[in-house]
Design a protein around this motif. Structure first.
Motif, PDB file in Angstrom:
ATOM      1  N   THR A   1     -10.366 -14.925 -34.758  1.00 52.66           N
ATOM      2  CA  THR A   1     -10.122 -16.360 -34.606  1.00 52.66           C
ATOM      3  C   THR A   1      -9.061 -16.627 -33.541  1.00 52.66           C
ATOM      4  O   THR A   1      -9.240 -17.486 -32.671  1.00 52.66           O
ATOM      5  CB  THR A   1      -9.685 -16.974 -35.949  1.00 52.66           C
ATOM      6  OG1 THR A   1     -10.705 -16.736 -36.929  1.00 52.66           O
ATOM      7  CG2 THR A   1      -9.450 -18.473 -35.820  1.00 52.66           C
ATOM      8  N   ALA A   2      -7.966 -15.888 -33.605  1.00 45.31           N
ATOM      9  CA  ALA A   2      -6.898 -16.073 -32.616  1.00 45.31           C
ATOM     10  C   ALA A   2      -7.389 -15.725 -31.212  1.00 45.31           C
ATOM     11  O   ALA A   2      -7.092 -16.441 -30.247  1.00 45.31           O
ATOM     12  CB  ALA A   2      -5.693 -15.206 -32.993  1.00 45.31           C
TER      13      ALA A   2
ATOM     14  N   GLY B   1      -6.840 -21.340 -24.555  1.00 41.78           N
ATOM     15  CA  GLY B   1      -5.575 -20.830 -24.039  1.00 41.78           C
ATOM     16  C   GLY B   1      -4.615 -20.474 -25.167  1.00 41.78           C
ATOM     17  O   GLY B   1      -4.779 -20.898 -26.305  1.00 41.78           O
ATOM     18  N   TYR B   2      -3.604 -19.669 -24.809  1.00 39.04           N
ATOM     19  CA  TYR B   2      -2.676 -19.168 -25.834  1.00 39.04           C
ATOM     20  C   TYR B   2      -1.930 -20.268 -26.571  1.00 39.04           C
ATOM     21  O   TYR B   2      -1.559 -20.125 -27.732  1.00 39.04           O
ATOM     22  CB  TYR B   2      -1.683 -18.180 -25.213  1.00 39.04           C
ATOM     23  CG  TYR B   2      -0.610 -18.823 -24.371  1.00 39.04           C
ATOM     24  CD1 TYR B   2       0.547 -19.332 -24.953  1.00 39.04           C
ATOM     25  CD2 TYR B   2      -0.744 -18.915 -22.980  1.00 39.04           C
ATOM     26  CE1 TYR B   2       1.531 -19.923 -24.169  1.00 39.04           C
ATOM     27  CE2 TYR B   2       0.227 -19.507 -22.206  1.00 39.04           C
ATOM     28  CZ  TYR B   2       1.361 -20.013 -22.809  1.00 39.04           C
ATOM     29  OH  TYR B   2       2.336 -20.618 -22.038  1.00 39.04           O
TER      30      TYR B   2
ATOM     31  N   MET C   1      -6.561 -11.229 -20.634  1.00 41.32           N
ATOM     32  CA  MET C   1      -5.369 -10.608 -20.064  1.00 41.32           C
ATOM     33  C   MET C   1      -4.541 -11.620 -19.266  1.00 41.32           C
ATOM     34  O   MET C   1      -3.309 -11.567 -19.265  1.00 41.32           O
ATOM     35  CB  MET C   1      -5.750  -9.418 -19.189  1.00 41.32           C
ATOM     36  CG  MET C   1      -6.153  -8.171 -19.959  1.00 41.32           C
ATOM     37  SD  MET C   1      -4.876  -7.595 -21.130  1.00 41.32           S
ATOM     38  CE  MET C   1      -5.636  -8.001 -22.709  1.00 41.32           C
ATOM     39  N   MET C   2      -5.207 -12.568 -18.625  1.00 38.59           N
ATOM     40  CA  MET C   2      -4.476 -13.611 -17.903  1.00 38.59           C
ATOM     41  C   MET C   2      -3.720 -14.505 -18.874  1.00 38.59           C
ATOM     42  O   MET C   2      -2.592 -14.930 -18.595  1.00 38.59           O
ATOM     43  CB  MET C   2      -5.445 -14.439 -17.054  1.00 38.59           C
ATOM     44  CG  MET C   2      -5.881 -13.730 -15.781  1.00 38.59           C
ATOM     45  SD  MET C   2      -7.058 -14.688 -14.813  1.00 38.59           S
ATOM     46  CE  MET C   2      -6.120 -16.183 -14.514  1.00 38.59           C
ATOM     47  N   GLU C   3      -4.316 -14.780 -20.028  1.00 38.41           N
ATOM     48  CA  GLU C   3      -3.631 -15.580 -21.039  1.00 38.41           C
ATOM     49  C   GLU C   3      -2.399 -14.844 -21.558  1.00 38.41           C
ATOM     50  O   GLU C   3      -1.339 -15.440 -21.752  1.00 38.41           O
ATOM     51  CB  GLU C   3      -4.585 -15.913 -22.197  1.00 38.41           C
ATOM     52  CG  GLU C   3      -5.592 -16.994 -21.886  1.00 38.41           C
ATOM     53  CD  GLU C   3      -4.933 -18.322 -21.541  1.00 38.41           C
ATOM     54  OE1 GLU C   3      -3.942 -18.707 -22.190  1.00 38.41           O
ATOM     55  OE2 GLU C   3      -5.419 -18.969 -20.594  1.00 38.41           O
ATOM     56  N   PHE C   4      -2.544 -13.542 -21.787  1.00 34.03           N
ATOM     57  CA  PHE C   4      -1.397 -12.766 -22.258  1.00 34.03           C
ATOM     58  C   PHE C   4      -0.316 -12.679 -21.179  1.00 34.03           C
ATOM     59  O   PHE C   4       0.877 -12.678 -21.492  1.00 34.03           O
ATOM     60  CB  PHE C   4      -1.826 -11.366 -22.699  1.00 34.03           C
ATOM     61  CG  PHE C   4      -2.295 -11.308 -24.122  1.00 34.03           C
ATOM     62  CD1 PHE C   4      -1.428 -11.607 -25.162  1.00 34.03           C
ATOM     63  CD2 PHE C   4      -3.595 -10.959 -24.431  1.00 34.03           C
ATOM     64  CE1 PHE C   4      -1.845 -11.566 -26.481  1.00 34.03           C
ATOM     65  CE2 PHE C   4      -4.028 -10.917 -25.746  1.00 34.03           C
ATOM     66  CZ  PHE C   4      -3.159 -11.210 -26.778  1.00 34.03           C
ATOM     67  N   THR C   5      -0.729 -12.618 -19.925  1.00 36.99           N
ATOM     68  CA  THR C   5       0.249 -12.598 -18.833  1.00 36.99           C
ATOM     69  C   THR C   5       1.041 -13.900 -18.812  1.00 36.99           C
ATOM     70  O   THR C   5       2.272 -13.893 -18.661  1.00 36.99           O
ATOM     71  CB  THR C   5      -0.459 -12.385 -17.486  1.00 36.99           C
ATOM     72  OG1 THR C   5      -1.159 -11.133 -17.522  1.00 36.99           O
ATOM     73  CG2 THR C   5       0.540 -12.363 -16.339  1.00 36.99           C
ATOM     74  N   ALA C   6       0.335 -15.024 -18.971  1.00 41.91           N
ATOM     75  CA  ALA C   6       1.022 -16.324 -19.019  1.00 41.91           C
ATOM     76  C   ALA C   6       1.939 -16.403 -20.238  1.00 41.91           C
ATOM     77  O   ALA C   6       3.080 -16.878 -20.143  1.00 41.91           O
ATOM     78  CB  ALA C   6      -0.007 -17.452 -19.055  1.00 41.91           C
TER      79      ALA C   6
END
Length: 201
Positions: free
Chosen positions: A21-22, A30-31, A102-107
């Motif tokens: 879900t997350a 987005g995060y 990975m881009m979301e985690f980078t942000a």
């Protein structure tokens, strides 16, 4: 002395549901869309149950990151073991969902130090495996590192795949076809033509 806080098991179906879900929320919205209450609502459970498995939002994010990173590492390992590792690595790196997450985690790492450290640790692990594999591969093909350094190839592949994901999300594709053509010509020089698809048995 207080007893250690109980939490759900790693193999629990409920835990997997919460991670799924997350991750879906991160990909779709987005995060910033991920929160304990929102995950609970989307998974149709109580916030208390989410906290039972993940006492903090950081722990939830870390669990999503670790699970996806391990999956991605297995995919990368298969790519690097193929007969045409550069082609396989380019295809793997260009997978939209993986690159987007990975881009979301980078942000997210800009705001959460614990995520930044975890992301850096995994990136180092990925990069080391890539360097080890490609260094030997290029040597076998008689390509000197002074002419074409494995690190430079890896950075270019990683950077272009992420830029493509970001720009496509904005509806911008100008220059993409030309870049893909340049990549294909470069892969032809190093890896040779694409291998024919395997016939179904």
């Amino acid at each position: 002395m207080t007893s250690p806080r109980r939490r759900g098991t790693e193999s629990s179906k409920t835990r997997f549901l919460l991670l799924d879900t997350a991750e879906r929320l991160m990909l779709d919205e987005g995060y910033a869309a991920v929160g304990i209450r929102r995950v609970a609502r989307e998974a149709d459970v109580t916030p208390a149950l989410v906290n039972y498995y993940f006492p903090s939002l950081d722990e939830l994010f870390l669990a999503v990151l670790r699970r996806r990173a391990e999956q991605e590492f297995a995919l990368q390992s298969r790519a690097l073991e193929s007969d045409q590792p550069l082609r396989a690595l380019w295809k793997y790196s260009s997978h939209p969902a993986g690159a987007t997450l990975m881009m979301e985690f980078t942000a997210l790492s800009n705001h959460r130090k614990v995520i930044r450290q975890e992301l850096a640790d995994y990136a180092e692990r990925f990069r080391n495996a890539q360097i080890e594999s490609l260094t030997g591969y290029l040597e076998e093909r008689g390509i000197d590192a002074d002419d074409l350094h494995p690190l430079a190839i890896l950075v270019v592949i990683s950077a272009i795949s992420r830029i493509f994901v970001m720009e496509r999300a904005m509806g911008l594709t100008t220059g993409h076809a030309e870049t893909l053509d340049l990549i294909e010509r470069s892969l032809l020089q190093i890896d040779g033509p694409p291998a024919p698809p395997e016939k179904a048995k």
